[in-house]
Design a protein around this motif. Sequence first.
Motif, PDB file in Angstrom:
ATOM      1  N   ILE A   1      36.370 -38.911 100.097  1.00 52.02           N
ATOM      2  CA  ILE A   1      36.841 -37.839 100.973  1.00 52.02           C
ATOM      3  C   ILE A   1      38.095 -37.250 100.340  1.00 52.02           C
ATOM      4  N   ALA A   2      38.090 -35.936 100.155  1.00 52.85           N
ATOM      5  CA  ALA A   2      39.309 -35.220  99.779  1.00 52.85           C
ATOM      6  C   ALA A   2      39.808 -34.547 101.050  1.00 52.85           C
ATOM      7  N   THR A   3      40.932 -35.011 101.574  1.00 57.86           N
ATOM      8  CA  THR A   3      41.439 -34.417 102.804  1.00 57.86           C
ATOM      9  C   THR A   3      42.123 -33.100 102.487  1.00 57.86           C
ATOM     10  N   ALA A   4      42.090 -32.193 103.465  1.00 52.73           N
ATOM     11  CA  ALA A   4      42.612 -30.841 103.245  1.00 52.73           C
ATOM     12  C   ALA A   4      43.330 -30.343 104.485  1.00 52.73           C
ATOM     13  N   ALA A   5      44.369 -29.563 104.281  1.00 52.63           N
ATOM     14  CA  ALA A   5      45.051 -28.907 105.390  1.00 52.63           C
ATOM     15  C   ALA A   5      44.105 -27.887 106.019  1.00 52.63           C
ATOM     16  N   MET A   6      44.311 -27.617 107.287  1.00 50.85           N
ATOM     17  CA  MET A   6      43.463 -26.676 108.000  1.00 50.85           C
ATOM     18  C   MET A   6      43.464 -25.323 107.286  1.00 50.85           C
ATOM     19  N   GLY A   7      42.284 -24.809 107.018  1.00 53.72           N
ATOM     20  CA  GLY A   7      42.165 -23.522 106.358  1.00 53.72           C
ATOM     21  C   GLY A   7      41.967 -23.603 104.864  1.00 53.72           C
ATOM     22  N   LEU A   8      42.164 -24.799 104.282  1.00 53.18           N
ATOM     23  CA  LEU A   8      42.051 -24.943 102.834  1.00 53.18           C
ATOM     24  C   LEU A   8      40.778 -25.684 102.402  1.00 53.18           C
TER      25      LEU A   8
ATOM     26  N   VAL B   1      34.930 -43.356  87.646  1.00 53.30           N
ATOM     27  CA  VAL B   1      35.904 -42.515  86.930  1.00 53.30           C
ATOM     28  C   VAL B   1      36.331 -41.338  87.799  1.00 53.30           C
ATOM     29  N   GLY B   2      35.420 -40.895  88.673  1.00 52.91           N
ATOM     30  CA  GLY B   2      35.705 -39.757  89.531  1.00 52.91           C
ATOM     31  C   GLY B   2      36.873 -39.971  90.486  1.00 52.91           C
ATOM     32  N   ILE B   3      37.175 -41.226  90.805  1.00 53.61           N
ATOM     33  CA  ILE B   3      38.350 -41.493  91.647  1.00 53.61           C
ATOM     34  C   ILE B   3      39.605 -41.025  90.922  1.00 53.61           C
ATOM     35  N   ALA B   4      39.697 -41.356  89.642  1.00 55.50           N
ATOM     36  CA  ALA B   4      40.848 -40.918  88.843  1.00 55.50           C
ATOM     37  C   ALA B   4      40.825 -39.411  88.632  1.00 55.50           C
ATOM     38  N   ARG B   5      39.665 -38.856  88.306  1.00 53.63           N
ATOM     39  CA  ARG B   5      39.571 -37.410  88.041  1.00 53.63           C
ATOM     40  C   ARG B   5      39.965 -36.593  89.268  1.00 53.63           C
ATOM     41  N   ALA B   6      39.495 -37.011  90.454  1.00 53.80           N
ATOM     42  CA  ALA B   6      39.809 -36.274  91.678  1.00 53.80           C
ATOM     43  C   ALA B   6      41.305 -36.305  91.967  1.00 53.80           C
ATOM     44  N   ASN B   7      41.918 -37.463  91.800  1.00 52.73           N
ATOM     45  CA  ASN B   7      43.356 -37.572  92.038  1.00 52.73           C
ATOM     46  C   ASN B   7      44.154 -36.765  91.020  1.00 52.73           C
ATOM     47  N   LEU B   8      43.717 -36.753  89.784  1.00 51.15           N
ATOM     48  CA  LEU B   8      44.427 -36.028  88.737  1.00 51.15           C
ATOM     49  C   LEU B   8      44.307 -34.515  88.885  1.00 51.15           C
ATOM     50  N   TRP B   9      43.127 -34.024  89.286  1.00 52.18           N
ATOM     51  CA  TRP B   9      42.825 -32.601  89.158  1.00 52.18           C
ATOM     52  C   TRP B   9      42.901 -31.783  90.432  1.00 52.18           C
ATOM     53  N   LEU B  10      42.700 -32.370  91.604  1.00 49.26           N
ATOM     54  CA  LEU B  10      42.613 -31.553  92.815  1.00 49.26           C
ATOM     55  C   LEU B  10      43.995 -31.038  93.213  1.00 49.26           C
ATOM     56  N   ARG B  11      44.193 -29.746  93.058  1.00 49.75           N
ATOM     57  CA  ARG B  11      45.510 -29.135  93.298  1.00 49.75           C
ATOM     58  C   ARG B  11      45.789 -28.882  94.770  1.00 49.75           C
ATOM     59  N   THR B  12      44.737 -28.687  95.564  1.00 52.54           N
ATOM     60  CA  THR B  12      44.941 -28.238  96.947  1.00 52.54           C
ATOM     61  C   THR B  12      44.581 -29.291  97.986  1.00 52.54           C
ATOM     62  N   ALA B  13      44.070 -30.456  97.558  1.00 51.86           N
ATOM     63  CA  ALA B  13      43.753 -31.547  98.495  1.00 51.86           C
ATOM     64  C   ALA B  13      45.003 -32.361  98.808  1.00 51.86           C
ATOM     65  N   ASP B  14      45.017 -32.976  99.977  1.00 53.15           N
ATOM     66  CA  ASP B  14      46.174 -33.786 100.387  1.00 53.15           C
ATOM     67  C   ASP B  14      46.116 -35.203  99.832  1.00 53.15           C
TER      68      ASP B  14
ATOM     69  N   THR C   1      50.660 -28.306  97.320  1.00 52.40           N
ATOM     70  CA  THR C   1      49.232 -28.061  97.542  1.00 52.40           C
ATOM     71  C   THR C   1      48.996 -26.682  98.148  1.00 52.40           C
ATOM     72  N   LEU C   2      49.840 -26.264  99.095  1.00 53.82           N
ATOM     73  CA  LEU C   2      49.705 -24.928  99.679  1.00 53.82           C
ATOM     74  C   LEU C   2      50.053 -23.861  98.654  1.00 53.82           C
ATOM     75  N   ALA C   3      51.090 -24.105  97.854  1.00 49.08           N
ATOM     76  CA  ALA C   3      51.460 -23.150  96.804  1.00 49.08           C
ATOM     77  C   ALA C   3      50.289 -22.931  95.844  1.00 49.08           C
ATOM     78  N   ALA C   4      49.642 -24.024  95.431  1.00 49.87           N
ATOM     79  CA  ALA C   4      48.492 -23.904  94.530  1.00 49.87           C
ATOM     80  C   ALA C   4      47.357 -23.127  95.190  1.00 49.87           C
ATOM     81  N   ALA C   5      47.132 -23.377  96.483  1.00 52.87           N
ATOM     82  CA  ALA C   5      46.077 -22.658  97.208  1.00 52.87           C
ATOM     83  C   ALA C   5      46.390 -21.167  97.284  1.00 52.87           C
ATOM     84  N   MET C   6      47.648 -20.832  97.537  1.00 54.98           N
ATOM     85  CA  MET C   6      48.040 -19.423  97.592  1.00 54.98           C
ATOM     86  C   MET C   6      47.751 -18.722  96.267  1.00 54.98           C
ATOM     87  N   ILE C   7      48.020 -19.398  95.166  1.00 58.20           N
ATOM     88  CA  ILE C   7      47.761 -18.804  93.850  1.00 58.20           C
ATOM     89  C   ILE C   7      46.265 -18.679  93.606  1.00 58.20           C
TER      90      ILE C   7
END
Length: 380
Positions: free
Chosen positions: A7-14, A44-57, A177-183
């Motif tokens: 699960i990649a958690t996300a702020a509302m709207g993202l 390996v995806g556990i590491a990749r998701a943590n490293l790369w997801l810019r907008t997930a919490d 995370t919000l800054a990255a989403a805005m961009i």
Amino acid sequence: MKTVKLIATAAMGLEAIVANEVRELGYENVQVENGKVIFETDSVGIARANLWLRTADRIKVIIGEFHAETFEELFEKTKALPWSEYITKDAEFPVIGRSVKSKLFSISDCQAIVKKAVVESLKQSYHIDWFEEQGPLHRIEVALLKDKATLTIDASGTGLHKRGYRYLHNEAPLKETLAAAMIKLTNWHPDRPFYDPFCGSGTLAIEAAMIGQNIAPGINRDFAFEQWDWYEQGWIDRALEEAEDLAKYDQPLNIVGSDNDHKMIELAKNNAIEAGFPDLIQFKQMQVKDFRTNEEYGVIVGNPPYGERMNERAYVENLYRQMGMTFKPLNTWSVYIITSYPHFEKVYGQKATKKRKLYNGNIRTDYYQYWGKRPPKLNK
């Protein structure tokens, strides 16, 4: 190597933006729900998701899901899950919880029952009666939604917005995370100018630089999963090697941030150095009304004061008016402004091309998007 469900958690709207990021990493069968994105991967995806997801919490490993309407059901079905595959006998495993529209609404009781069930499961696996819990952290969450229980272990530890570069910040910082989403919601590309007229501690400019050079946002921080005994160092090394190979450190960028407070400029410069951009981003002390440029097809992204307090209202309205007049001549530039002020378009002097509801922490905001002219297509 086991298949895991994350699960990649996300702020509302993202949620949709996080889902796009997950798909960009190559994962399929992506499910989008309120506040989260669910997907399957290898270890390996556990590491990749943590490293790369810019907008997930944060990233959580799903241990099990089941229906539970009674405490007995919750206990027995939790106990039956394969906890010893993830939690070693020396691990620390606190339990947090939440419940929405479920018969089991007492969060403290649910936490206690899950804790007891996990302990009983581990007792059977390790043949011991007492757990010191002095080892690596495995934070368990029991989340109940409409009587469906989801049991997870937090793989991130500290939230993913903690990139590791912002040791100091202003009073009302924009989450990374919000800054990255805005961009990501803009039409900016690395070959176009980027300007933040309210840079504060530099978050938008730094996130733009990381996106522009395709630098994994988690490359300079630690995660909870790195301490797990079952998680192999080779998987971490593989994800880190990939991140280094994909980074474009030589990509030239034209990124400028300004603020009318010289203390914020110094703070932004220090944060940029911590992020590895000592010379790439230009920070200036300047009021927004003084912005001038001969460049074309740039992008302005700003998080101005919102005027939440009554005594700030007149100042904020004047500021928005100045913004509208300053940016109006820049007809090839696109402008993106986030604010909770409900009459922004009227004061700014122009109706937005598009606006999108976002949440800056607990503040409900609108993201006003003014699209400039498209750059001409190059003849091949």
